[in-house]
Scaffold this active site. Sequence first.
Site, PDB file in Angstrom:
ATOM      1  N   ASP A   1       0.765  -1.256   0.000  1.00 39.82           N
ATOM      2  CA  ASP A   1       0.000   0.000   0.000  1.00 39.82           C
ATOM      3  C   ASP A   1       0.793   1.302   0.000  1.00 39.82           C
ATOM      4  O   ASP A   1       0.586   2.159  -0.833  1.00 39.82           O
ATOM      5  CB  ASP A   1      -0.920   0.041   1.227  1.00 39.82           C
ATOM      6  CG  ASP A   1      -1.917  -1.108   1.249  1.00 39.82           C
ATOM      7  OD1 ASP A   1      -1.784  -2.040   0.441  1.00 39.82           O
ATOM      8  OD2 ASP A   1      -2.826  -1.065   2.081  1.00 39.82           O
TER       9      ASP A   1
ATOM     10  N   GLU B   1       0.086  -9.505  11.774  1.00 36.33           N
ATOM     11  CA  GLU B   1      -0.002  -9.152  10.348  1.00 36.33           C
ATOM     12  C   GLU B   1       1.390  -9.009   9.731  1.00 36.33           C
ATOM     13  O   GLU B   1       1.669  -9.488   8.646  1.00 36.33           O
ATOM     14  CB  GLU B   1      -0.782  -7.838  10.220  1.00 36.33           C
ATOM     15  CG  GLU B   1      -0.987  -7.362   8.788  1.00 36.33           C
ATOM     16  CD  GLU B   1      -1.801  -6.072   8.708  1.00 36.33           C
ATOM     17  OE1 GLU B   1      -2.116  -5.499   9.773  1.00 36.33           O
ATOM     18  OE2 GLU B   1      -2.123  -5.655   7.579  1.00 36.33           O
TER      19      GLU B   1
HETATM   20  C1  2M8 Z   1      -3.491  -4.218   3.187  1.00 37.36           C
HETATM   21  O1  2M8 Z   1      -4.284  -3.506   2.269  1.00 37.36           O
HETATM   22  C2  2M8 Z   1      -5.626  -3.043   2.545  1.00 37.36           C
HETATM   23  C3  2M8 Z   1      -6.217  -2.561   1.236  1.00 37.36           C
HETATM   24  O2  2M8 Z   1      -6.233  -3.603   0.319  1.00 37.36           O
HETATM   25  C4  2M8 Z   1      -5.701  -1.928   3.545  1.00 37.36           C
HETATM   26  O3  2M8 Z   1      -4.684  -1.487   4.075  1.00 37.36           O
HETATM   27  O4  2M8 Z   1      -6.821  -1.488   3.798  1.00 37.36           O
HETATM   28  C5  2M8 Z   1      -2.234  -4.703   2.436  1.00 37.36           C
HETATM   29  O5  2M8 Z   1      -1.273  -5.188   3.322  1.00 37.36           O
HETATM   30  C6  2M8 Z   1      -2.596  -5.776   1.426  1.00 37.36           C
HETATM   31  O6  2M8 Z   1      -1.459  -6.304   0.830  1.00 37.36           O
HETATM   32  C7  2M8 Z   1      -3.406  -6.887   2.074  1.00 37.36           C
HETATM   33  O7  2M8 Z   1      -3.865  -7.769   1.081  1.00 37.36           O
HETATM   34  C8  2M8 Z   1      -4.580  -6.351   2.882  1.00 37.36           C
HETATM   35  C9  2M8 Z   1      -5.258  -7.435   3.712  1.00 37.36           C
HETATM   36  O8  2M8 Z   1      -4.302  -8.146   4.466  1.00 37.36           O
HETATM   37  O9  2M8 Z   1      -4.166  -5.321   3.774  1.00 37.36           O
END
Ligand code: 2M8
Length: 429
Positions: free
Chosen positions: A172, A402
């Site tokens: 991101d 995470e």
């Molecule tokens: C994170 O991304 C989401 C948006 O897609 C967010 O921050 O709201 C990132 O780490 C992404 O790579 C990951 O797939 C997602 C869910 O773990 O979180």
Amino acid sequence: TLNGKLDAATAASLTELATKTLIANDLGGYTVPTHGLYPFQWNWDSAITALGWMKSDESRAWQEIDVLFSGQWDDGMVPHILFHKDSTTYFPGPDVWGSDKKIKSTSISQPPVVATVMKEMLASAQDKALAEQKVKALFSQVVDYHLWWYNDRDPENTGLVVTYHPWESGMDNSPSWDDALEAVPGVDWEYTRRDTSHVDSSQRPHKSEYDRFLYLVDFFKRNNFDSKVIYETCPYKMNDLGIIAILHRATKDLLKMGEQLGLNDARTDYLAQRLELTQTAINTLWCEQSEYFYCKNVLTNSLAKVKTSAALLTVYAGLTTDEQTRIINTATEDFIESSQFSVASTHPKEEKYEPQRYWRGPIWLHINWMIATGLKEAGFVTTADKIQDDTRDLVLKSGYYEYFNPETGAGCGGKDFSWTAAIALHWLL
Ligand code: 2M8
């Protein structure tokens, strides 16, 4: 550190905890990354999580992939989030994205690791009949997905697909996007973020980034998700090394699965041609002077010269020459030596490195798995083993967070995280 050593009792209790984490995050056919912070099905999380399910329940693992493809758009795109059920704990939700498909979703994709995952699942399956039946049933849809990447995101046959959003990259707020994102206007409406109510804002992207992320979401909606218009006018267009490498590897894995099961045809022949284009074009992302690969801002035709771990995935993709492979191995060793735990997502000596702000420094276990897999296959076993040992130490020290701080090994972001537990089950235990 513990140098990656685990006794049998610890391995058993970590396995139990990882399996319980997946079960707790199971919403019936799909697994959320973690409750609260990410209450829907994410594309690459789901693929990685299926690897974890393989250890305890193979049919549940295949179901994860089935449900992911149930949200595929008619043009072949597999969305980055599928909003199967409503939730108020995440922003931006389906209304902001505004797509009108049968399963509500976002209008961008995510790193297409799924074919690689399916190949691993096929190879490791105890129930071979089920695995073959599932791969055969899904194969054409996975081919559609890969064709979508090449045709929709590289209509001019440059060999390098483009991405339209930092969220599409999955990384991101990587510093690789900073310059390109600055050229994107911010939204001028008020909104309430939800992420910072679940985790500390010092670990999350800044508001200035979110304003631009949302502008792009609006931009896709305003243009009715029209591929051609978006390709021509999107104010953010990147050649993202992560996506390019993961797509390249996954296309090769798809072709190998097709060969094994006798499923290849003219469409897969076409994919093989696209692989050749990428193999040549990747050199436009190589900087001879710094001996490193960088992402490229397509709109300004300039390399984003910050060293991130995405470049290390070129070996995993099989995109490097022998000499580049040696150089990337040395660069990986340098990443490893520059912080207590590895592999930092941004090189610790970079000015923009921040050890706990999301994709600007922290360690992500699925990325470690990919980097180590590539280096091991290329014969750099010592580096690969070191990454694996470091990764095991992180899980021992901090559990299934995470992501992790490379200086302290502390777990950051969401707790009880699916892809972290899945990588432990697949690779560490
Ligand atoms: C994170 O991304 C989401 C948006 O897609 C967010 O921050 O709201 C990132 O780490 C992404 O790579 C990951 O797939 C997602 C869910 O773990 O979180």
